[in-house]
Design a protein around this motif. Structure first.
Motif, PDB file in Angstrom:
ATOM      1  N   LYS A 247       0.826  -1.209   0.000  1.00 13.78           N
ATOM      2  CA  LYS A 247       0.000   0.000   0.000  1.00 13.78           C
ATOM      3  C   LYS A 247       0.863   1.263   0.000  1.00 13.78           C
ATOM      4  O   LYS A 247       0.558   2.230  -0.696  1.00 13.78           O
ATOM      5  N   LEU A 248       1.936   1.242   0.770  1.00 13.36           N
ATOM      6  CA  LEU A 248       2.826   2.401   0.821  1.00 13.36           C
ATOM      7  C   LEU A 248       3.488   2.658  -0.526  1.00 13.36           C
ATOM      8  O   LEU A 248       3.647   3.810  -0.940  1.00 13.36           O
ATOM      9  N   VAL A 249       3.870   1.587  -1.223  1.00 12.14           N
ATOM     10  CA  VAL A 249       4.444   1.727  -2.563  1.00 12.14           C
ATOM     11  C   VAL A 249       3.393   2.281  -3.515  1.00 12.14           C
ATOM     12  O   VAL A 249       3.647   3.227  -4.267  1.00 12.14           O
ATOM     13  N   GLU A 250       2.198   1.723  -3.456  1.00 10.18           N
ATOM     14  CA  GLU A 250       1.097   2.156  -4.328  1.00 10.18           C
ATOM     15  C   GLU A 250       0.757   3.633  -4.104  1.00 10.18           C
ATOM     16  O   GLU A 250       0.481   4.361  -5.049  1.00 10.18           O
ATOM     17  N   GLN A 251       0.809   4.074  -2.857  1.00  9.74           N
ATOM     18  CA  GLN A 251       0.509   5.467  -2.524  1.00  9.74           C
ATOM     19  C   GLN A 251       1.670   6.410  -2.860  1.00  9.74           C
ATOM     20  O   GLN A 251       1.514   7.624  -2.811  1.00  9.74           O
ATOM     21  N   GLY A 252       2.833   5.850  -3.158  1.00  3.42           N
ATOM     22  CA  GLY A 252       4.003   6.661  -3.443  1.00  3.42           C
ATOM     23  C   GLY A 252       4.723   7.141  -2.187  1.00  3.42           C
ATOM     24  O   GLY A 252       5.591   8.009  -2.261  1.00  3.42           O
ATOM     25  N   THR A 253       4.383   6.563  -1.049  1.00  2.00           N
ATOM     26  CA  THR A 253       5.010   6.938   0.215  1.00  2.00           C
ATOM     27  C   THR A 253       6.437   6.419   0.288  1.00  2.00           C
ATOM     28  O   THR A 253       7.323   7.096   0.814  1.00  2.00           O
ATOM     29  N   ILE A 254       6.662   5.207  -0.228  1.00  5.28           N
ATOM     30  CA  ILE A 254       8.004   4.630  -0.275  1.00  5.28           C
ATOM     31  C   ILE A 254       8.287   4.154  -1.687  1.00  5.28           C
ATOM     32  O   ILE A 254       7.372   3.966  -2.493  1.00  5.28           O
ATOM     33  N   GLN A 255       9.567   3.965  -1.973  1.00  4.37           N
ATOM     34  CA  GLN A 255       9.967   3.420  -3.267  1.00  4.37           C
ATOM     35  C   GLN A 255       9.681   1.926  -3.288  1.00  4.37           C
ATOM     36  O   GLN A 255       9.497   1.295  -2.243  1.00  4.37           O
ATOM     37  N   SER A 256       9.696   1.369  -4.470  1.00  7.05           N
ATOM     38  CA  SER A 256       9.463  -0.074  -4.573  1.00  7.05           C
ATOM     39  C   SER A 256      10.588  -0.823  -3.884  1.00  7.05           C
ATOM     40  O   SER A 256      11.741  -0.372  -3.849  1.00  7.05           O
ATOM     41  N   ILE A 257      10.222  -1.964  -3.329  1.00  7.82           N
ATOM     42  CA  ILE A 257      11.200  -2.797  -2.643  1.00  7.82           C
ATOM     43  C   ILE A 257      12.314  -3.203  -3.614  1.00  7.82           C
ATOM     44  O   ILE A 257      13.490  -3.215  -3.260  1.00  7.82           O
ATOM     45  N   GLU A 258      11.945  -3.491  -4.852  1.00  4.78           N
ATOM     46  CA  GLU A 258      12.930  -3.891  -5.863  1.00  4.78           C
ATOM     47  C   GLU A 258      13.959  -2.782  -6.095  1.00  4.78           C
ATOM     48  O   GLU A 258      15.157  -3.059  -6.188  1.00  4.78           O
ATOM     49  N   SER A 259      13.502  -1.536  -6.205  1.00  5.53           N
ATOM     50  CA  SER A 259      14.450  -0.452  -6.454  1.00  5.53           C
ATOM     51  C   SER A 259      15.341  -0.204  -5.243  1.00  5.53           C
ATOM     52  O   SER A 259      16.521   0.122  -5.389  1.00  5.53           O
ATOM     53  N   LEU A 260      14.789  -0.384  -4.030  1.00  9.08           N
ATOM     54  CA  LEU A 260      15.597  -0.219  -2.825  1.00  9.08           C
ATOM     55  C   LEU A 260      16.649  -1.323  -2.720  1.00  9.08           C
ATOM     56  O   LEU A 260      17.798  -1.064  -2.348  1.00  9.08           O
ATOM     57  N   GLU A 261      16.265  -2.539  -3.075  1.00 10.38           N
ATOM     58  CA  GLU A 261      17.229  -3.645  -3.045  1.00 10.38           C
ATOM     59  C   GLU A 261      18.314  -3.442  -4.101  1.00 10.38           C
ATOM     60  O   GLU A 261      19.488  -3.713  -3.855  1.00 10.38           O
ATOM     61  N   GLU A 262      17.914  -2.948  -5.258  1.00  9.03           N
ATOM     62  CA  GLU A 262      18.886  -2.661  -6.320  1.00  9.03           C
ATOM     63  C   GLU A 262      19.890  -1.610  -5.837  1.00  9.03           C
ATOM     64  O   GLU A 262      21.096  -1.740  -6.061  1.00  9.03           O
ATOM     65  N   LYS A 263      19.390  -0.587  -5.157  1.00 11.19           N
ATOM     66  CA  LYS A 263      20.255   0.465  -4.608  1.00 11.19           C
ATOM     67  C   LYS A 263      21.235  -0.133  -3.599  1.00 11.19           C
ATOM     68  O   LYS A 263      22.438   0.148  -3.639  1.00 11.19           O
ATOM     69  N   ALA A 264      20.745  -0.964  -2.679  1.00 11.03           N
ATOM     70  CA  ALA A 264      21.601  -1.571  -1.662  1.00 11.03           C
ATOM     71  C   ALA A 264      22.676  -2.436  -2.306  1.00 11.03           C
ATOM     72  O   ALA A 264      23.841  -2.396  -1.898  1.00 11.03           O
ATOM     73  N   LEU A 265      22.301  -3.213  -3.318  1.00  9.87           N
ATOM     74  CA  LEU A 265      23.270  -4.093  -3.985  1.00  9.87           C
ATOM     75  C   LEU A 265      24.269  -3.310  -4.832  1.00  9.87           C
ATOM     76  O   LEU A 265      25.360  -3.802  -5.100  1.00  9.87           O
ATOM     77  N   SER A 266      23.913  -2.100  -5.237  1.00 11.25           N
ATOM     78  CA  SER A 266      24.880  -1.265  -5.955  1.00 11.25           C
ATOM     79  C   SER A 266      25.943  -0.737  -4.994  1.00 11.25           C
ATOM     80  O   SER A 266      27.063  -0.451  -5.395  1.00 11.25           O
ATOM     81  N   ILE A 267      25.596  -0.662  -3.724  1.00 14.83           N
ATOM     82  CA  ILE A 267      26.539  -0.214  -2.697  1.00 14.83           C
ATOM     83  C   ILE A 267      27.419  -1.374  -2.246  1.00 14.83           C
ATOM     84  O   ILE A 267      28.631  -1.233  -2.115  1.00 14.83           O
ATOM     85  N   LYS A 268      26.786  -2.512  -1.982  1.00 14.93           N
ATOM     86  CA  LYS A 268      27.494  -3.723  -1.539  1.00 14.93           C
ATOM     87  C   LYS A 268      26.997  -4.906  -2.361  1.00 14.93           C
ATOM     88  O   LYS A 268      26.023  -5.567  -2.018  1.00 14.93           O
ATOM     89  N   PRO A 269      27.645  -5.207  -3.485  1.00 12.63           N
ATOM     90  CA  PRO A 269      27.227  -6.339  -4.304  1.00 12.63           C
ATOM     91  C   PRO A 269      27.323  -7.652  -3.520  1.00 12.63           C
ATOM     92  O   PRO A 269      28.265  -7.861  -2.753  1.00 12.63           O
ATOM     93  N   GLY A 270      26.325  -8.484  -3.686  1.00 12.07           N
ATOM     94  CA  GLY A 270      26.311  -9.764  -2.998  1.00 12.07           C
ATOM     95  C   GLY A 270      24.912 -10.347  -2.983  1.00 12.07           C
ATOM     96  O   GLY A 270      24.125 -10.130  -3.905  1.00 12.07           O
ATOM     97  N   THR A 271      24.606 -11.060  -1.905  1.00 15.60           N
ATOM     98  CA  THR A 271      23.314 -11.730  -1.755  1.00 15.60           C
ATOM     99  C   THR A 271      22.603 -11.177  -0.524  1.00 15.60           C
ATOM    100  O   THR A 271      23.178 -11.135   0.566  1.00 15.60           O
ATOM    101  N   ILE A 272      21.354 -10.763  -0.708  1.00 12.40           N
ATOM    102  CA  ILE A 272      20.551 -10.285   0.410  1.00 12.40           C
ATOM    103  C   ILE A 272      20.093 -11.496   1.213  1.00 12.40           C
ATOM    104  O   ILE A 272      19.487 -12.417   0.664  1.00 12.40           O
TER     105      ILE A 272
END
Length: 102
Positions: A33-58
């Motif tokens: 719901k928060l993603v749909e409302q635009g309150t937070i970014q998509s989980i996928e984009s946040l995970e992509e951002k994190a992996l760009s900082i520290k490549p590996g496995t979540i």
């Protein structure tokens, strides 16, 4: 008198534990719901951002409301074998903290 003191202590401890647990994990439905409302970014984009900082496995992820904002915390086993925690502001994608775990 001793009962009154004991009850007062129990009440104060109860209030303190309420404050300690005021920040909560956000469930999947609420996150969607928060993603749909635009309150937070998509989980996928946040995970992509994190992996760009520290490549590996979540290995673990949590979305929490903390300090009045939504934070996405990820544990990452980096490609070089180290373990990291990356914390992002879920609304902006801004890195709050990057910390190596022991």
């Amino acid at each position: 008198m001793k009962k009154l003191i004991a009850l007062s202590c129990v009440a104060l401890l109860g209030m303190g534990s309420t404050a300690a647990f005021a920040d909560d994990d956000v469930g999947r439905e609420e996150a969607a719901k928060l993603v749909e409302q635009g309150t937070i970014q998509s989980i996928e984009s946040l995970e992509e951002k994190a992996l760009s900082i520290k490549p590996g496995t979540i290995t673990d992820r949590d979305l929490e409301r903390e300090d009045g904002r939504y934070e996405y915390k990820l544990d990452i086993d980096a490609d070089d074998g180290t373990k990291w925690e990356v914390k992002l502001n879920a609304a902006t994608g801004e890195v709050i903290k990057t910390e190596q775990d022991d």
